[in-house]
Every structure is written in structure tokens, then in C-alpha cells.
Design a protein around this motif. Structure first.
Motif, PDB file in Angstrom:
ATOM      1  N   ALA A 145      35.122 -24.841 -77.185  1.00 14.44           N
ATOM      2  CA  ALA A 145      33.774 -24.414 -76.623  1.00 14.44           C
ATOM      3  C   ALA A 145      32.865 -25.695 -77.468  1.00 14.44           C
ATOM      4  N   SER A 146      33.140 -26.040 -78.711  1.00 13.85           N
ATOM      5  CA  SER A 146      32.282 -27.238 -79.291  1.00 13.85           C
ATOM      6  C   SER A 146      32.724 -28.261 -78.515  1.00 13.85           C
ATOM      7  N   ILE A 147      33.980 -28.520 -78.140  1.00 18.23           N
ATOM      8  CA  ILE A 147      34.272 -29.819 -77.391  1.00 18.23           C
ATOM      9  C   ILE A 147      33.811 -30.033 -75.926  1.00 18.23           C
ATOM     10  N   LEU A 164      20.798 -26.498 -82.809  1.00 19.19           N
ATOM     11  CA  LEU A 164      20.255 -24.974 -83.525  1.00 19.19           C
ATOM     12  C   LEU A 164      21.787 -24.205 -83.573  1.00 19.19           C
ATOM     13  N   GLY A 165      22.071 -23.901 -84.818  1.00 20.09           N
ATOM     14  CA  GLY A 165      23.206 -23.281 -85.243  1.00 20.09           C
ATOM     15  C   GLY A 165      24.489 -24.222 -85.167  1.00 20.09           C
ATOM     16  N   THR A 166      24.185 -25.149 -86.129  1.00 15.20           N
ATOM     17  CA  THR A 166      25.122 -26.501 -86.178  1.00 15.20           C
ATOM     18  C   THR A 166      26.567 -26.050 -86.690  1.00 15.20           C
ATOM     19  N   GLY A 167      26.700 -24.997 -87.446  1.00 22.89           N
ATOM     20  CA  GLY A 167      28.093 -24.661 -87.791  1.00 22.89           C
ATOM     21  C   GLY A 167      28.586 -26.029 -88.752  1.00 22.89           C
ATOM     22  N   CYS A 168      29.633 -26.396 -88.405  1.00 21.88           N
ATOM     23  CA  CYS A 168      30.370 -27.431 -89.025  1.00 21.88           C
ATOM     24  C   CYS A 168      29.428 -28.904 -88.821  1.00 21.88           C
ATOM     25  N   GLY A 169      28.693 -28.820 -88.070  1.00 30.18           N
ATOM     26  CA  GLY A 169      27.778 -30.033 -87.670  1.00 30.18           C
ATOM     27  C   GLY A 169      28.107 -30.839 -86.591  1.00 30.18           C
ATOM     28  N   ILE A 170      29.282 -30.275 -85.638  1.00 28.45           N
ATOM     29  CA  ILE A 170      29.737 -31.281 -84.867  1.00 28.45           C
ATOM     30  C   ILE A 170      28.867 -31.817 -83.651  1.00 28.45           C
ATOM     31  N   GLN A 171      27.875 -30.725 -83.139  1.00 27.34           N
ATOM     32  CA  GLN A 171      27.082 -31.424 -82.392  1.00 27.34           C
ATOM     33  C   GLN A 171      26.016 -32.197 -82.682  1.00 27.34           C
ATOM     34  N   ALA A 172      25.452 -31.921 -83.957  1.00 24.33           N
ATOM     35  CA  ALA A 172      24.457 -32.978 -84.397  1.00 24.33           C
ATOM     36  C   ALA A 172      25.111 -34.217 -84.752  1.00 24.33           C
ATOM     37  N   THR A 185      20.077 -27.028 -87.828  1.00 21.96           N
ATOM     38  CA  THR A 185      19.688 -25.681 -88.402  1.00 21.96           C
ATOM     39  C   THR A 185      20.812 -24.538 -88.173  1.00 21.96           C
ATOM     40  N   ASP A 186      20.714 -23.693 -89.227  1.00 16.05           N
ATOM     41  CA  ASP A 186      21.766 -22.486 -89.091  1.00 16.05           C
ATOM     42  C   ASP A 186      21.463 -21.392 -89.957  1.00 16.05           C
ATOM     43  N   ILE A 187      21.750 -20.396 -89.838  1.00 16.11           N
ATOM     44  CA  ILE A 187      21.305 -19.446 -90.700  1.00 16.11           C
ATOM     45  C   ILE A 187      22.182 -18.953 -91.884  1.00 16.11           C
ATOM     46  N   SER A 188      23.383 -19.741 -91.751  1.00 20.47           N
ATOM     47  CA  SER A 188      24.419 -19.706 -92.766  1.00 20.47           C
ATOM     48  C   SER A 188      24.278 -20.866 -93.725  1.00 20.47           C
ATOM     49  N   LEU A 211      17.834 -24.441 -93.101  1.00 17.94           N
ATOM     50  CA  LEU A 211      18.251 -22.989 -93.100  1.00 17.94           C
ATOM     51  C   LEU A 211      17.297 -22.084 -92.376  1.00 17.94           C
ATOM     52  N   GLY A 212      17.761 -21.371 -91.512  1.00 12.64           N
ATOM     53  CA  GLY A 212      16.755 -20.281 -90.986  1.00 12.64           C
ATOM     54  C   GLY A 212      17.281 -19.678 -89.616  1.00 12.64           C
ATOM     55  N   ASP A 213      16.633 -18.657 -89.230  1.00 13.14           N
ATOM     56  CA  ASP A 213      16.889 -17.736 -88.043  1.00 13.14           C
ATOM     57  C   ASP A 213      16.533 -18.790 -86.732  1.00 13.14           C
ATOM     58  N   MET A 214      17.326 -18.833 -85.711  1.00 10.75           N
ATOM     59  CA  MET A 214      17.046 -19.310 -84.570  1.00 10.75           C
ATOM     60  C   MET A 214      15.786 -20.445 -84.732  1.00 10.75           C
ATOM     61  N   PHE A 215      14.779 -20.498 -84.141  1.00  7.24           N
ATOM     62  CA  PHE A 215      13.722 -21.682 -84.090  1.00  7.24           C
ATOM     63  C   PHE A 215      12.695 -21.544 -85.211  1.00  7.24           C
ATOM     64  N   THR A 228      22.591 -26.673 -78.266  1.00  6.08           N
ATOM     65  CA  THR A 228      23.038 -25.647 -79.052  1.00  6.08           C
ATOM     66  C   THR A 228      24.307 -24.760 -78.339  1.00  6.08           C
ATOM     67  N   ASN A 229      25.018 -24.450 -79.171  1.00  8.14           N
ATOM     68  CA  ASN A 229      26.251 -23.671 -78.903  1.00  8.14           C
ATOM     69  C   ASN A 229      25.721 -22.474 -79.711  1.00  8.14           C
ATOM     70  N   PRO A 230      25.057 -21.618 -79.194  1.00 10.65           N
ATOM     71  CA  PRO A 230      24.408 -20.330 -79.967  1.00 10.65           C
ATOM     72  C   PRO A 230      25.559 -19.225 -80.127  1.00 10.65           C
ATOM     73  N   PRO A 231      25.327 -18.530 -80.885  1.00 10.40           N
ATOM     74  CA  PRO A 231      26.050 -17.336 -81.314  1.00 10.40           C
ATOM     75  C   PRO A 231      25.968 -16.143 -80.256  1.00 10.40           C
ATOM     76  N   PHE A 232      26.532 -16.583 -78.986  1.00  8.26           N
ATOM     77  CA  PHE A 232      25.956 -15.798 -77.767  1.00  8.26           C
ATOM     78  C   PHE A 232      27.319 -14.734 -77.486  1.00  8.26           C
ATOM     79  N   TYR A 244      30.598 -11.155 -86.726  1.00  7.21           N
ATOM     80  CA  TYR A 244      30.983 -12.488 -87.071  1.00  7.21           C
ATOM     81  C   TYR A 244      29.642 -13.447 -86.812  1.00  7.21           C
ATOM     82  N   GLU A 245      29.123 -14.063 -88.003  1.00 14.06           N
ATOM     83  CA  GLU A 245      27.985 -14.922 -87.941  1.00 14.06           C
ATOM     84  C   GLU A 245      28.221 -16.110 -86.885  1.00 14.06           C
ATOM     85  N   TYR A 246      29.498 -16.599 -86.747  1.00 17.42           N
ATOM     86  CA  TYR A 246      29.691 -17.778 -85.910  1.00 17.42           C
ATOM     87  C   TYR A 246      29.481 -17.534 -84.748  1.00 17.42           C
ATOM     88  N   ARG A 247      29.629 -16.206 -84.094  1.00 14.41           N
ATOM     89  CA  ARG A 247      29.504 -16.132 -82.663  1.00 14.41           C
ATOM     90  C   ARG A 247      28.743 -14.928 -82.339  1.00 14.41           C
TER      91      ARG A 247
HETATM   92  C1  SAM Z   1      29.107 -20.760 -81.938  1.00 20.55           C
HETATM   93  S1  SAM Z   1      28.900 -21.380 -83.613  1.00 20.55           S
HETATM   94  C2  SAM Z   1      28.464 -23.268 -82.895  1.00 20.55           C
HETATM   95  C3  SAM Z   1      28.996 -24.012 -84.253  1.00 20.55           C
HETATM   96  C4  SAM Z   1      28.575 -25.533 -83.821  1.00 20.55           C
HETATM   97  N1  SAM Z   1      27.472 -25.755 -83.338  1.00 20.55           N
HETATM   98  C5  SAM Z   1      29.808 -25.861 -82.583  1.00 20.55           C
HETATM   99  O1  SAM Z   1      29.213 -26.260 -81.505  1.00 20.55           O
HETATM  100  O2  SAM Z   1      30.866 -25.669 -82.619  1.00 20.55           O
HETATM  101  C6  SAM Z   1      27.057 -20.770 -83.675  1.00 20.55           C
HETATM  102  C7  SAM Z   1      26.491 -21.131 -85.024  1.00 20.55           C
HETATM  103  O3  SAM Z   1      24.941 -20.332 -85.189  1.00 20.55           O
HETATM  104  C8  SAM Z   1      24.967 -19.930 -86.406  1.00 20.55           C
HETATM  105  N2  SAM Z   1      23.866 -18.811 -86.067  1.00 20.55           N
HETATM  106  C9  SAM Z   1      24.168 -17.461 -86.078  1.00 20.55           C
HETATM  107  N3  SAM Z   1      23.251 -16.657 -85.976  1.00 20.55           N
HETATM  108  C10 SAM Z   1      22.086 -17.632 -86.154  1.00 20.55           C
HETATM  109  C11 SAM Z   1      20.583 -17.534 -86.043  1.00 20.55           C
HETATM  110  N4  SAM Z   1      20.087 -16.144 -86.033  1.00 20.55           N
HETATM  111  N5  SAM Z   1      19.931 -18.548 -86.562  1.00 20.55           N
HETATM  112  C12 SAM Z   1      20.584 -19.813 -86.413  1.00 20.55           C
HETATM  113  N6  SAM Z   1      22.025 -19.984 -86.400  1.00 20.55           N
HETATM  114  C13 SAM Z   1      22.716 -18.881 -86.104  1.00 20.55           C
HETATM  115  C14 SAM Z   1      26.279 -19.559 -86.942  1.00 20.55           C
HETATM  116  O4  SAM Z   1      26.153 -19.530 -88.339  1.00 20.55           O
HETATM  117  C15 SAM Z   1      26.958 -20.644 -86.322  1.00 20.55           C
HETATM  118  O5  SAM Z   1      27.242 -21.952 -87.116  1.00 20.55           O
END
Ligand code: SAM
Length: 504
Positions: A145-147, A164-172, A185-188, A211-215, A228-232, A244-247
Motif C-alpha cells: 500500500a505504501s508503494i 498524516l500517519g507517517t509511520g516509517c516516514g515513507i510518504q513524507a 504526523t503520527d499518533i505513535s 505527534l498527535g491524533d489525526m489533524f 495519507t495512507n490512513p489507518p483505514f 493494531y496502531e498501524y492500520r
Molecule cells: C497504514 S499506516 C501508514 C504508514 C505510512 N504512511 C505508509 O504509507 O506506509 C497508518 C499510520 O497511521 C498512524 N495512526 C494510527 N492512528 C492514528 C491517529 N489517530 N492519528 C494519526 N496517526 C495515526 C499509525 O501509527 C501508522 O503509522
């Protein structure tokens, strides 16, 4: 980031460079078949190939530890990191004193508008290295999904970008190639630390991590571009179901995607673009695309949604239960019941997945009366690489035709795009084709059905004659009224210009 860490990361960079820890060199070491097996989540073929090399090649040692997740012993790892040393690797959280990995670290190659490039990307250890299911705070590496999203990024230059939700930072990091500044940004907190390590390791200094929740970390700010690749992932809210925080951001159903759309509306500057991946529910038999269209309407955004696939509730549940590392058995049955109960409670009959491109009106693109962009389509076939350029061209194609009324469009000189061919199908023995399609070689590889008149008009679009003049000539050939023929083909011409099959 402290000065100590910056200097350790510089040493790591030197060691990785000296070791030729690159995608190409690793593939030389373990071969294409092992690389493919790794892509499928199996490491044995690569392990065997590297085992034959012993400790002679530092890249092989680094790959054993950081890609395959194996323990090689302190001396061998220290030998492969001569500048950083084992202590430096421990200090950076990369390895243990025994030479076991604490992070995944691998080369990542890509090509964008600036040409081919390569980075190293650290993330949390995956299932292979852990030998168990992922913990709930796992920081995701670069996955499919990141790719996909990185490839979708519209690379038009942006002053300020939000990931938004940068994870390992790849999109940024990708966005940094076309942005002046990026806020990631990321909540983690852990994700942000890993993302900052990655940016520093790759000499990228234009990203600010928050650091923080969503926007919430960007309250009151606007951006030219949001990616953004949000945790959808839709997850039942029931005790015992892992979150799982990542998704998964803890919302119910597909509410996270609605929230991102609404947030994008508040945080995009006029004319700004947002791109995201998402899931949307089909409830009570109503298409998921209708749901997402209602979110776009409420947000008053231009929008283009490409639904790439749909899954029935059982398949969706199986996919995400397996993704977390739970194998078939009583635990998995329990989780499947939780997912299916959750879907049933909202009348969910299917889940759509796809790409969303949003644009904030008011960027000076629209002439008065210009229709806003609203495309909702299902395109589930194979696509070409470099979709970002296609998305940008489609936005431009839409604006170009939307700014012109029918009379102006009739005066336009158009050319068939170089990747477009015509496909004709005949009933056996018939002289005339039963089906004609215009087929796109690049981008979404669209196929557009042509009637006789539109086929003839498109066939004559070589930039020499106006659309109106071509229609007049074709109407004579077909012995039909020329005004009626023009009215008949113009909607098709508009669509073909929008999707880049006819070029102004
Ligand atoms: C699917 S991963 C995407 C990671 C990366 N951006 C990518 O494209 O591979 C979703 C990211 O959203 C973060 N996340 C989860 N809940 C969040 C929230 N409420 N606010 C901000 N980020 C959140 C997760 O920690 C995770 O890093």
C-alpha cells in the motif's frame, strides 16, 4: 534528534554505502528467485544463498540481520559496521549486544519524476524476524500500500505538504522531493522516532515530525498538498480483537475515511490536492462509491475516487485476521465472528478499496460556471507504473475541457495520445466491427467504447483540423446531420480529453 544520534546515523550511512547495501547488490547476492520468495514472505531461499557466502561480504551480513531478521553474532555484525560499531548500532536501537536485530532496515529503490533513486528504510521487525504475531504498536515498513500511494503522488511542486500517519516516514520522504516543507504526523511516538531516523539516514532535512491524533497537530494550518495512507482497516470494537496502531485508528466502520475527507477540506489551501487510500462500506446493497460521494459533497471538495477492488465481508475479515499473524484455528474463528457480527450490525454487504484524489476549489482553475471535478469509477484491471503523472494529467484534462463550452470545444485541435490504440472485434466473416474500443497503453489502461461516429472523429484527430471540421466531414461520409453528430460525440470527446486519451 540529538547531535550524538546525528553523528551515529552519519556513521551508519557510511557503513551502508561502503557495504553496497543496495537493492541491486542484494539481488546479485541472493538472486531473483529468492528475492521473489522474500516478497511472498519466505526467507529460506535467501538465507541459503547468503549462507554460501559466509561473512565475506558485509552486505550479506547486514541483509541476514536486518532483512531476514537472523542473529549473526556480535563479531560478524561489528565487522559489517566498522564505522558505527556494535555499540553504535545498540545506541541507535538497531541491534542487541548479541548481534540480533532490533529493527528491520533495508534498501528501497524507486523512480520518480527526478529519476531513479535509492534510500534505506528502517521499521519494526516483521513476523519473519519475530516468529510470532505482530505487537499492536508495530511500526510498518514499506509495504504494497505504501508503494502504491508513493506511486500515486502528484509530483507538482508544493510549498507545504502534510503526511498524516507517517509511520516509517515513507510518504513524507517521497513528498520531500516535490515539497518545500513537509509536516509528518503520527499518533505513535515510536513511528515518529523511526521516521526521523530514516529522514536523517537519507539526508532529508525538510520534514518536521509532530505527534498527535489525526489533524490535531496541524490545527489551524493549511497545506498545498496532503498525502495519507490512513489507518483505514475496518475493525470490530469488541474486547479481544487486536487493535493494531498501524492500520486501525479506533473508529467504527469506515468513519476514519470520512474524517480524513472532512479534515482535508479544512486543511487544504485553495487549489490544494489531497491523496489517500481507503476502504468504504457497501451498506444495505448501496454502492460504497455513493457513500464516499456523500462525504465529498459535505466537504465541498472536488473529488476523484477510483475503486480498485471490493471484498465480501468474510474475505475482508480473513485478510485482516491473517495480516495480524493469526493463523486458522479457534482464535481465528472467534475473530471472524467478531468481524461478521460488526458488518451485520451496519448492514455491510461488501467493502471497497481504492484511491482518492481530492481538490479544494478556489485555486483559480475554474472559470465561472466550470463544473467541479467529481469522478467515481471502478477500475479493477492492471495499471501502468507512474500513475502520479496520469492523475495530474487527468486533473489538467478535466480543467481544460470544463473551462470550454461546446462551441469552444468544437474549435479545438486535438491529437490522439501516443499510447492510444484502437481495438476492433468482428463477428467471424463480418466486414464491419461489432465492437470498437479505444485502449490506453499507460496510466489506468482504460478501454473506452467507441460508436461509429466517435471512432471516425478520434481517428482523424491529428491536430490539423478542429473537432467541428472533423465532425462535418464525418457527417458527410455517414450521411447524417452534422450538428446532431457534433452533439452526439462531444460528451465522448470531453471524457477522452479528461482521461488523457485525446490531447489538446
Ligand atoms: C497504514 S499506516 C501508514 C504508514 C505510512 N504512511 C505508509 O504509507 O506506509 C497508518 C499510520 O497511521 C498512524 N495512526 C494510527 N492512528 C492514528 C491517529 N489517530 N492519528 C494519526 N496517526 C495515526 C499509525 O501509527 C501508522 O503509522
Amino acid at each position: 534528534m540529538s547531535d550524538v544520534h546525528t553523528s551515529l546515523i552519519a556513521r551508519l550511512r557510511d557503513d551502508l554505502t561502503a557495504a553496497r547495501f543496495t537493492v541491486g547488490h542484494l539481488e546479485e547476492l541472493w538472486g531473483v528467485d529468492a528475492a521473489a520468495a522474500l516478497g511472498r514472505g519466505h526467507r529460506v531461499a535467501a538465507e541459503r544463498a547468503l549462507g554460501r557466502l559466509g561473512a565475506t561480504d558485509p552486505a550479506a551480513t547486514l541483509a541476514r540481520v536486518f532483512v531476514l531478521g537472523l542473529t549473526v553474532g556480535a563479531d560478524e555484525l561489528a565487522g559489517a559496521l566498522p564505522t558505527l560499531g556494535l555499540e553504535g548500532a545498540i545506541e541507535l536501537g538497531l541491534a542487541t549486544a548479541g548481534g540480533a536485530p532490533m529493527l528491520d532496515l533495508r534498501p528501497y529503490a524507486f523512480t520518480d519524476d527526478w529519476g531513479p533513486a535509492e534510500w534505506w528504510v528502517a521499521s519494526d521487525l516483521g513476523e519473519l524476524a519475530l516468529g510470532s504475531a505482530l505487537p499492536e504498536d508495530h511500526v510498518l515498513g514499506v509495504g504494497g500500500a505504501s508503494i502504491t500511494l508513493a506511486g500515486l503522488q502528484v509530483q507538482k511542486s508544493s510549498r507545504r505538504t502534510l503526511d498524516l500517519g507517517t509511520g516509517c516516514g515513507i510518504q513524507a520522504m517521497h513528498a520531500s522531493r516535490h515539497s518545500g516543507r513537509v509536516v509528518a504526523t503520527d499518533i505513535s511516538r515510536r513511528a515518529l522516532e523511526i521516521a526521523a531516523l530514516n529522514a536523517e539516514l537519507n539526508n532529508i532535512h525538510s520534514i518536521e515530525f509532530r505527534l498527535g491524533d489525526m489533524f490535531e497537530p496541524v490545527a489551524g494550518e493549511t497545506f498545498d498538498y496532503i498525502v495519507t495512507n490512513p489507518p483505514f482497516v475496518i475493525t470490530p470494537r469488541r474486547p479481544g480483537v487486536p487493535t493494531y496502531e498501524y492500520r486501525d485508528a479506533g473508529r467504527v466502520g469506515d468513519a476514519i475515511v470520512a474524517e480524513v475527507v472532512a479534515g482535508a477540506s479544512r486543511h487544504l489551501a485553495p487549489g490544494g490536492i489531497a491523496q489517500l487510500l481507503g476502504n468504504w462500506e457497501y451498506r444495505d446493497g448501496r454502492p460504497g462509491l455513493e457513500r464516499i460521494a456523500s462525504w465529498l459533497d459535505s466537504a465541498e471538495l472536488d473529488g476523484w475516487v477510483v475503486e480498485r477492488e471490493t471484498q465480501d465481508p468474510a474475505l475482508y475479515a480473513e485478510t485482516w485476521i491473517r495480516d495480524g499473524g493469526t493463523r486458522v484455528g479457534a482464535e481465528s474463528d472467534d475473530l471472524e465472528n467478531a468481524w461478521l457480527d460488526d458488518f451485520e450490525a451496519r448492514g455491510v454487504t461488501a467493502v471497497g478499496f481504492g484511491y482518492v484524489t481530492l481538490r479544494k476549489p478556489g485555486g483559480g482553475l475554474e472559470a465561472p460556471g466550470t463544473s467541479h471535478l467529481r469522478r467515481l469509477e471502478q477500475l479493477d484491471g492492471p495499471v501502468a507504473t507512474g500513475l502520479g503523472a496520469q492523475i495530474e494529467a487527468t486533473l489538467a484534462g478535466h480543467d481544460w475541457q470544463a473551462r470550454r463550452d461546446d462551441a469552444e470545444l468544437a474549435r479545438a485541435l486535438l491529437t490522439a495520445a501516443p499510447d492510444v490504440t484502437e481495438e476492433r472485434h468482428y463477428w467471424p466473416g463480418d466486414e464491419h466491427p461489432a465492437v470498437m474500443n479505444l485502449v490506453q497503453g499507460g496510466g489506468f489502461r482504460r478501454s473506452y467504447p467507441l460508436g461509429t461516429a466517435l471512432a471516425a472523429v478520434v481517428g482523424a484527430c491529428d491536430g490539423e483540423l478542429s473537432v467541428g471540421a472533423i465532425c462535418a466531414a464525418v457527417s458527410e461520409l455517414l450521411e447524417v446531420d452534422s450538428a446532431a453528430l457534433l452533439d452526439d460525440v462531444l460528451p465522448g470527446i470531453r471524457e477522452l480529453v479528461t482521461v488523457g486519451m485525446l490531447l489538446p
